[in-house]
Design a protein around this motif. Structure first.
Motif, PDB file in Angstrom:
ATOM      1  N   THR A   1      -5.520  11.390   2.761  1.00  0.00           N
ATOM      2  CA  THR A   1      -6.961  11.111   2.867  1.00  0.00           C
ATOM      3  C   THR A   1      -7.214   9.715   3.422  1.00  0.00           C
ATOM      4  OG1 THR A   1      -7.176  12.455   0.881  1.00  0.00           O
ATOM      5  CG2 THR A   1      -9.132  11.268   1.592  1.00  0.00           C
ATOM      6  N   VAL A   2      -6.439   8.750   2.908  1.00  0.00           N
ATOM      7  CA  VAL A   2      -6.668   7.349   3.281  1.00  0.00           C
ATOM      8  C   VAL A   2      -5.739   6.980   4.433  1.00  0.00           C
ATOM      9  CG1 VAL A   2      -6.380   4.973   2.452  1.00  0.00           C
ATOM     10  CG2 VAL A   2      -7.419   6.702   0.965  1.00  0.00           C
ATOM     11  N   ASP A   3      -6.276   6.284   5.423  1.00  0.00           N
ATOM     12  CA  ASP A   3      -5.446   5.780   6.520  1.00  0.00           C
ATOM     13  C   ASP A   3      -4.710   4.541   6.017  1.00  0.00           C
ATOM     14  OD1 ASP A   3      -4.312   4.693   8.758  1.00  0.00           O
ATOM     15  OD2 ASP A   3      -6.082   5.001  10.034  1.00  0.00           O
ATOM     16  N   VAL A   4      -3.533   4.795   5.470  1.00  0.00           N
ATOM     17  CA  VAL A   4      -2.785   3.764   4.760  1.00  0.00           C
ATOM     18  C   VAL A   4      -2.394   2.611   5.702  1.00  0.00           C
ATOM     19  CG1 VAL A   4      -0.682   3.337   3.472  1.00  0.00           C
ATOM     20  CG2 VAL A   4      -1.962   5.417   3.064  1.00  0.00           C
ATOM     21  N   ALA A   5      -1.958   2.968   6.919  1.00  0.00           N
ATOM     22  CA  ALA A   5      -1.524   1.936   7.863  1.00  0.00           C
ATOM     23  C   ALA A   5      -2.696   1.025   8.227  1.00  0.00           C
ATOM     24  CB  ALA A   5      -0.940   2.580   9.121  1.00  0.00           C
ATOM     25  N   GLU A   6      -3.876   1.640   8.336  1.00  0.00           N
ATOM     26  CA  GLU A   6      -5.073   0.857   8.665  1.00  0.00           C
ATOM     27  C   GLU A   6      -5.416  -0.099   7.526  1.00  0.00           C
ATOM     28  OE1 GLU A   6      -7.393  -0.159  10.505  1.00  0.00           O
ATOM     29  OE2 GLU A   6      -9.059  -0.492   9.082  1.00  0.00           O
ATOM     30  N   VAL A   7      -5.286   0.366   6.296  1.00  0.00           N
ATOM     31  CA  VAL A   7      -5.567  -0.498   5.146  1.00  0.00           C
ATOM     32  C   VAL A   7      -4.599  -1.682   5.138  1.00  0.00           C
ATOM     33  CG1 VAL A   7      -5.602  -0.635   2.625  1.00  0.00           C
ATOM     34  CG2 VAL A   7      -6.550   1.376   3.764  1.00  0.00           C
ATOM     35  N   ARG A   8      -3.327  -1.393   5.413  1.00  0.00           N
ATOM     36  CA  ARG A   8      -2.325  -2.461   5.446  1.00  0.00           C
ATOM     37  C   ARG A   8      -2.669  -3.486   6.531  1.00  0.00           C
ATOM     38  NH1 ARG A   8       0.853  -3.988   8.775  1.00  0.00           N
ATOM     39  NH2 ARG A   8       0.726  -2.106  10.044  1.00  0.00           N
ATOM     40  N   ARG A   9      -2.987  -2.954   7.752  1.00  0.00           N
ATOM     41  CA  ARG A   9      -3.292  -3.835   8.888  1.00  0.00           C
ATOM     42  C   ARG A   9      -4.506  -4.715   8.559  1.00  0.00           C
ATOM     43  NH1 ARG A   9      -6.682  -4.380  12.297  1.00  0.00           N
ATOM     44  NH2 ARG A   9      -7.863  -2.549  11.625  1.00  0.00           N
ATOM     45  N   TRP A  10      -5.517  -4.069   7.950  1.00  0.00           N
ATOM     46  CA  TRP A  10      -6.740  -4.785   7.597  1.00  0.00           C
ATOM     47  C   TRP A  10      -6.448  -5.910   6.604  1.00  0.00           C
ATOM     48  CZ3 TRP A  10      -9.347  -5.402   2.945  1.00  0.00           C
ATOM     49  CH2 TRP A  10     -10.659  -5.866   3.038  1.00  0.00           C
ATOM     50  N   ALA A  11      -5.618  -5.590   5.622  1.00  0.00           N
ATOM     51  CA  ALA A  11      -5.288  -6.593   4.600  1.00  0.00           C
ATOM     52  C   ALA A  11      -4.567  -7.770   5.233  1.00  0.00           C
ATOM     53  CB  ALA A  11      -4.439  -5.968   3.500  1.00  0.00           C
ATOM     54  N   GLU A  12      -3.657  -7.428   6.130  1.00  0.00           N
ATOM     55  CA  GLU A  12      -2.855  -8.458   6.779  1.00  0.00           C
ATOM     56  C   GLU A  12      -3.762  -9.421   7.561  1.00  0.00           C
ATOM     57  OE1 GLU A  12       1.438  -7.441   8.342  1.00  0.00           O
ATOM     58  OE2 GLU A  12      -0.125  -6.873   9.763  1.00  0.00           O
TER      59      GLU A  12
ATOM     60  N   VAL B   1       0.849  -1.179   0.000  1.00  0.00           N
ATOM     61  CA  VAL B   1       0.000   0.000   0.000  1.00  0.00           C
ATOM     62  C   VAL B   1       0.897   1.245   0.000  1.00  0.00           C
ATOM     63  CG1 VAL B   1      -1.943   1.160   1.095  1.00  0.00           C
ATOM     64  CG2 VAL B   1      -1.656  -1.310   1.370  1.00  0.00           C
ATOM     65  N   CYS B   2       0.683   2.099  -1.004  1.00  0.00           N
ATOM     66  CA  CYS B   2       1.558   3.267  -1.179  1.00  0.00           C
ATOM     67  C   CYS B   2       0.936   4.507  -0.528  1.00  0.00           C
ATOM     68  CB  CYS B   2       1.756   3.503  -2.675  1.00  0.00           C
ATOM     69  SG  CYS B   2       2.866   4.863  -3.035  1.00  0.00           S
ATOM     70  N   HIS B   3       1.776   5.314   0.123  1.00  0.00           N
ATOM     71  CA  HIS B   3       1.312   6.590   0.674  1.00  0.00           C
ATOM     72  C   HIS B   3       1.234   7.654  -0.423  1.00  0.00           C
ATOM     73  CE1 HIS B   3       2.524   5.812   5.100  1.00  0.00           C
ATOM     74  NE2 HIS B   3       2.665   4.682   4.450  1.00  0.00           N
ATOM     75  N   CYS B   4       2.110   7.528  -1.425  1.00  0.00           N
ATOM     76  CA  CYS B   4       2.323   8.554  -2.443  1.00  0.00           C
ATOM     77  C   CYS B   4       2.488   9.916  -1.750  1.00  0.00           C
ATOM     78  CB  CYS B   4       1.184   8.585  -3.458  1.00  0.00           C
ATOM     79  SG  CYS B   4       1.629   9.486  -4.958  1.00  0.00           S
ATOM     80  N   GLY B   5       3.433   9.987  -0.837  1.00  0.00           N
ATOM     81  CA  GLY B   5       3.587  11.202  -0.016  1.00  0.00           C
ATOM     82  C   GLY B   5       2.299  11.429   0.742  1.00  0.00           C
TER      83      GLY B   5
ATOM     84  N   GLY C   1      -5.180 -15.605   1.057  1.00  0.00           N
ATOM     85  CA  GLY C   1      -3.855 -15.896   0.511  1.00  0.00           C
ATOM     86  C   GLY C   1      -2.829 -14.793   0.726  1.00  0.00           C
ATOM     87  N   VAL C   2      -3.228 -13.712   1.433  1.00  0.00           N
ATOM     88  CA  VAL C   2      -2.258 -12.634   1.664  1.00  0.00           C
ATOM     89  C   VAL C   2      -1.301 -13.059   2.771  1.00  0.00           C
ATOM     90  CG1 VAL C   2      -1.983 -10.253   2.455  1.00  0.00           C
ATOM     91  CG2 VAL C   2      -3.798 -10.825   0.845  1.00  0.00           C
ATOM     92  N   VAL C   3      -0.013 -13.156   2.433  1.00  0.00           N
ATOM     93  CA  VAL C   3       0.963 -13.593   3.440  1.00  0.00           C
ATOM     94  C   VAL C   3       1.766 -12.420   3.977  1.00  0.00           C
ATOM     95  CG1 VAL C   3       1.123 -15.953   2.601  1.00  0.00           C
ATOM     96  CG2 VAL C   3       2.614 -14.211   1.627  1.00  0.00           C
ATOM     97  N   VAL C   4       1.772 -11.305   3.252  1.00  0.00           N
ATOM     98  CA  VAL C   4       2.483 -10.138   3.779  1.00  0.00           C
ATOM     99  C   VAL C   4       1.792  -8.877   3.253  1.00  0.00           C
ATOM    100  CG1 VAL C   4       4.144 -10.112   1.875  1.00  0.00           C
ATOM    101  CG2 VAL C   4       4.727  -8.976   4.006  1.00  0.00           C
ATOM    102  N   ALA C   5       1.693  -7.872   4.120  1.00  0.00           N
ATOM    103  CA  ALA C   5       1.143  -6.589   3.674  1.00  0.00           C
ATOM    104  C   ALA C   5       2.060  -5.499   4.224  1.00  0.00           C
ATOM    105  CB  ALA C   5      -0.275  -6.408   4.177  1.00  0.00           C
ATOM    106  N   ARG C   6       2.447  -4.580   3.362  1.00  0.00           N
ATOM    107  CA  ARG C   6       3.326  -3.489   3.797  1.00  0.00           C
ATOM    108  C   ARG C   6       2.803  -2.175   3.271  1.00  0.00           C
ATOM    109  NH1 ARG C   6       7.791  -6.190   5.548  1.00  0.00           N
ATOM    110  NH2 ARG C   6       8.421  -8.033   4.391  1.00  0.00           N
TER     111      ARG C   6
END
Lengths: 337, 691
Positions: free
Chosen positions: B39-50, B29-33, B57-62
């Motif tokens: 706007t998007v809580d990027v860390a939350e999206v990553r955590r959710w995906a993980e 998941v990219c912050h793009c600065g 089948g998701v084994v790693v999310a960053r």
């Protein structure tokens, strides 16, 4: 059953017109072969039988069941489950069992409205206000079967082994399917994978249609009665007749277009197509010669009955399945996906 | 008979193309600065995906500040190697931006690049929403769709095509000449096709070029001569492309060479035939209707090639079988009335279209009086008037051919920036009008008025030229001219053309009498640009100009691989830009040639011939002419080298015989289910998918 046991056969019609049974009987002398080859254990159109006898049979003791008709009532659903239990090869036979067919169009209307129309209008004499699900004979036996909120296809209620499309299936295709089933039951031939469509071609009706076709361009749709001189050799769609042949599985031999009437799509979409109606809409829209939204509206206005055009046979099996109100009456639940 | 109809409608098949049974998916998941992270809580999206996509089948999310940076890409490469990922989903910008970047990262790590899916949470999410909570939920949904989709991806191999080193350049104006010379100088053969008898284009009609006021012919003719004599350039003038087949690397182009009726092996270009020809014809092309040419002619003295053509429609011999004056006087016997049109087939690897523009026809603005009021001139007419080699030998005079004007009005934006005609700015009119003002002053000393809406002089040395014209005493009136009339209201207006205009700077209606009006006409696409676009399989914008692959980042490429565009064919441009585009197109062509072989995207449509019924619904739909109907087998076929994977035919095919790699029904439905499931939160929906 003695000595050389014959394979057992059942045919049952749920929410259907009975045409599928007639189509099976219409295989000409082949019917004698079928009679000789199979032991018929249930076929209400042909012989008397009792449900209790069917219930008494061991599970999986019927080799082949041709199940026609959609599932609209409790009784339809009960028989579908019962026959599934008793049958090795359960075939959804004909358009109703496979994709809902004409009875499936009732999924556009909420059940209460259907029942009001059938049981309570001025032309109906029904002093006891009987309705599906009620007891016609108070204190006595029997109860009218309950009416489901929507019509379901057979495979939306039970697991189905094979599908034979058509309204009704064409006799030569029926003969082929029965030959294949017999050969397989006798151990002579392998059946295609479960869930396959039998008795239809891989391609569409156009493949069997002898009319000449060009690059498609549709400037407008017309109903067949609006045309004075129909070109007997040119593709109907190119003449503005909304023919469903291009999206309908082959197998019928292009009977309707050959006779000068448009294909209405009774053989259903090609195997693997998710929503035949959507495919056809997308195809028609792609070749409509409209440069503006108004022109497109004018062309589409030529299709006087869009649901009847695109979903006459496949509504219950389509992505739409039912109108919003009918869907709500079903509690938003379709049962098996 | 075949399987499949028994498939439950709407549910994507659960099978995943992975031998090990279970996919190993990495999510990035990219912050793009702050473009996304603002706007998007990027860390939350990553955590959710993980957490929530682990069972998919998701084994790693960053998440990472800039996934497209080398460090970001290395993250992916490292995970593929160390965690054995077999699928990658990047949630970042639009695939248009960075799909190639992340596919490249996967390829470097040994993963087939088509097992990588880029989903856009920038263009489709953070940039179009302000509610952070909702945007974060949407990002989860988009990501979930990508994960479901990538499970159905299959490794793909690019299609390789050989590149024929020859190039076709269509249009012999300055842009086309530049392209041809650049490629020819690099040592590769070029065919330069021009419709008129000579190359040179519009630039050959001009006297001076802005802002430096160099003589147009003096800077153009050396280039024309080089193109005409270059060993690697084959000129095909008086010719038109009539058919194009094939695809990048191996186009087959059919050219109609109209009969010149001149044997070019014998002709020396001496010009005696033109001198002796008794037929005089108004020259509406080169002389813009101000001068005459003969029935046998070269459009101008410096024409390349030097050979004239006989204009069959305006030749006395072809009219009535008499005359043959040219034949009588030709010292080398080069006139050949028996010549026939010729069809030439060229095989080329790349094509550059530089077919230029047409002048807006000012008759369409009736109130300006062109065609009705004698002394209203078009810009092109003025170019010819002021040209020393023109019909008046450079004397700026009224339509009577003798009277010099004492006052001249120049109207800007004629047919441009006008909702009734063309919305766009024609880019060159301000500068050409300033040039006209300068030339009028220089030739006649007349008073000059310029009627402009906005002054647009934004290029090197352009504004300096504006200052210079200001200092020369040209009068600038800011306002759109309502009408040009010869109906006088005052004695001073008698015998004059009167311009009715609202001077917006003083807020007053004015009537300004002049002797001559010059309409600075806008540029329009050539009338047959649509036909040209169709011929070459590319598209036109609503304005009618050819469309670039990307207006900023790929201005000379088109959506058709191997077909490039240069100059005014894609919109109004000045000479420096046209030349730069010509060179840029040449650079792109040379890039192809140098590679020798090109890898084409494997994202293509294909027909299953067993399912295709030959209904021909798809036949007319392909924008790239990639579909052919095989009468012998009654099926349609896709040429994979021509197919650009747009999917139009896939959507249209009623039989489902047409499928698109990377856009199968299975993949798209899985993506849709993923989008919806992310919002279900519970696991019920999840089970439905895996059921």
């Amino acid at each position: 059953m003695s000595g050389e046991a014959r394979p057992t056969f059942a045919m049952y019609g749920a929410g259907s017109c009975g045409g599928c049974d007639i189509a099976v009987l219409n295989v000409h002398e082949k019917i004698l072969e079928i009679g000789a080859a199979f032991e018929v254990v249930l076929w209400p159109v042909v012989m008397d039988a009792k449900y209790r006898d069917l219930e008494a049979r061991p599970d999986s003791s019927i080799d082949l069941t041709l199940f026609s008709g959609g599932i609209r009532t409790d009784e339809n659903a009960d028989l579908a489950r019962l026959l599934r239990r008793k049958t090795k090869l359960l075939v959804a036979f004909g358009s109703c069992a496979g994709e809902g067919c004409i009875p499936g169009l009732a999924n556009l209307t909420p059940p209460a409205e259907i029942l009001d129309t059938v049981y309570e209008t001025v032309s109906t004499e029904n002093p006891d206000h009987l309705r599906p699900g009620t007891q016609p004979n108070p204190g006595g036996p029997g109860q009218l079967a309950g009416f489901a909120a929507v019509l379901r296809t057979l495979d939306q209620v039970v697991d189905v082994d094979y599908f034979v499309p058509g309204c009704p299936p064409e006799s030569p295709r029926i003969a082929e399917v029965l030959d294949l089933a017999l050969a397989a039951l006798r151990g002579g031939e392998d059946l295609p994978p479960r869930g396959a469509v039998l008795g239809a071609g891989e391609s569409t009706v156009c493949d069997e249609c002898a009319r000449t076709r060009n690059v498609k361009q549709i400037a407008g749709f017309r109903r067949i009665q609006e045309i004075d001189h129909l070109d007997p050799t040119l593709c109907l769609l190119e003449q503005g007749i909304p023919c469903n042949g291009a999206a309908t599985a082959s197998g019928c031999g292009a009977l309707c277009p050959t006779a000068g009437a448009q294909c209405v799509g009774c053989y259903g979409p090609v195997a693997g197509a998710i929503d035949g109606g959507a495919r056809l809409m997308s195809a028609f829209a792609s070749v409509a010669q409209a440069r503006t939204a108004e022109e497109m509206d004018r062309i589409l206005d030529g299709l006087v009955d869009p649901i009847g055009q695109f979903y006459r046979f496949g509504l219950a099996k389509s992505l739409l399945r039912a109108s919003r109100s009918a869907w709500a009456a079903a509690g938003g639940e379709w049962g098996r996906r | 008979m075949s399987a499949g109809n028994g498939r439950p409608a709407g549910a994507a098949a659960a099978g995943v193309a992975n031998e090990a049974g279970r996919p190993r998916i990495g999510v990035y998941v990219c912050h793009c600065g702050t473009n996304i992270a603002g706007t998007v809580d990027v860390a939350e999206v990553r955590r959710w995906a993980e957490e929530r996509l682990a069972d998919r089948g998701v084994v790693v999310a960053r998440d990472y500040k800039f996934m497209c940076s080398s460090l970001g890409q290395e993250l992916i490469e490292k995970d593929v190697a160390e965690l054995g990922l077999d699928r990658v989903v990047v949630a970042a910008c639009s695939p248009h931006m960075h799909e190639a970047t992340f596919r490249g990262a996967c390829a470097r790590a040994g993963l087939n690049p088509y097992l990588c899916e880029l989903v856009s949470i920038r263009e489709q999410d953070s940039w179009v929403h302000t509610d952070g909570v909702a945007a974060t939920a949407k990002a989860r949904a988009i990501l979930s769709g990508g994960v479901e989709r990538v499970r159905h991806h299959e490794p793909l191999e690019p299609l390789r095509v050989h590149i024929n080193p020859a190039t076709l350049v269509v249009g012999g104006g300055i842009a086309g000449i530049q392209t041809a010379l650049e490629i020819a100088d690099a040592g590769f053969p070029v065919y330069l096709v021009e419709r008129e008898p000579s190359i040179g284009g519009h630039m050959a009609q001009f006297d001076k070029t802005f802002p430096t006021l160099d003589c147009s012919a003096c800077i153009l003719t050396p280039r024309m001569y080089s193109a005409g004599s270059h060993p690697n350039v084959r000129l095909l003038t008086w010719s038109e492309v009539i058919n194009v087949e094939g695809f990048v690397g191996s186009f087959k182009v059919t050219v109609l060479r109209k009969a010149r009726y001149i044997d070019t092996d014998l002709c020396t270009g001496c010009g005696i035939c033109q001198e002796k020809c008794p037929r005089k014809i108004l020259d509406v092309v080169y002389e813009a209707g101000l001068g005459y040419r003969k029935g046998v002619y070269t459009p101008f003295p410096q024409a390349v090639p030097k050979y004239p053509v006989i204009d069959r429609a305006n030749c006395t011999f072809f009219d009535n079988g008499k005359c043959k004056a040219c034949e009588k006087f030709c010292p080398t016997g080069a006139i050949d009335f028996e010549q026939q049109d010729e069809i030439v087939t060229l095989e080329v690897g790349n094509i550059v279209l530089a077919t230029g523009y047409e002048l807006f026809d000012p008759r369409r603005i009736a109130q300006y009086g062109y065609g009705r009021l004698a002394n209203v001139f078009t810009s092109l007419e003025f170019e010819r008037l002021s040209n020393a080699a023109g019909p008046t030998q450079g004397r700026v005079v009224l339509r009577d051919g003798v009277t010099e004007p004492r006052t001249v009005g120049i109207i800007h934006c004629v047919g441009s920036r006008d909702r009734n005609f063309n919305n766009y700015c024609s880019a060159i009119c301000c500068m050409q009008s300033l040039k006209f003002a300068h030339l009028v002053k220089e030739h006649t000393g007349a008073t000059v008025y310029e009627f402009y809406i906005d002054m647009r002089t934004a290029a090197k040395a352009y504004d300096e030229f504006y200052q210079r014209v200001l200092e020369e005493g040209t009068i600038f009136v800011r306002g759109k001219v309502a009408e040009v009339t010869e109906v006088a209201r005052t004695p001073e207006e008698e015998g004059k053309l009167v311009l009715q205009v609202e001077d917006t700077l003083i807020g007053r209606q004015r009537r300004i009498p002049v002797d001559m009006v010059i309409l600075s006409c806008g540029l329009e696409p050539r009338h047959d640009t649509k036909k040209v676009a169709q011929l070459f399989g590319i598209s036109c914008s609503a304005d009618g100009w050819l469309i670039e692959k990307h207006p900023k980042l790929d201005p000379v490429a088109t959506m058709e691989e191997g077909v490039f565009i240069a100059g005014c064919v894609s919109g109004p441009k000045d000479i420096p830009t046209s030349v730069a585009q010509g060179a840029a197109a040449a650079a792109r062509v040379l890039g192809h040639i140098q590679q020798g072989e090109l890898a084409l995207e494997p994202i293509k449509a294909a027909v299953d011939p067993d399912v295709c019924s030959g209904c021909r619904i798809c036949n007319g739909l392909c924008p790239f002419n990639a579909i052919t109907f095989r009468e012998d087998r009654m099926v349609s076929e896709v040429n994979p080298a021509l197919c650009q994977g747009c999917g139009t035919c896939v959507a249209a095919c009623p039989a489902g015989a047409m499928s698109g790699t990377c856009f199968s029904d299975e993949q798209i439905l899985a993506q849709v289910e993923g989008l919806l499931l992310a919002n279900l939160q519970g696991t019920a929906g999840r089970e439905a998918v895996s059921a």
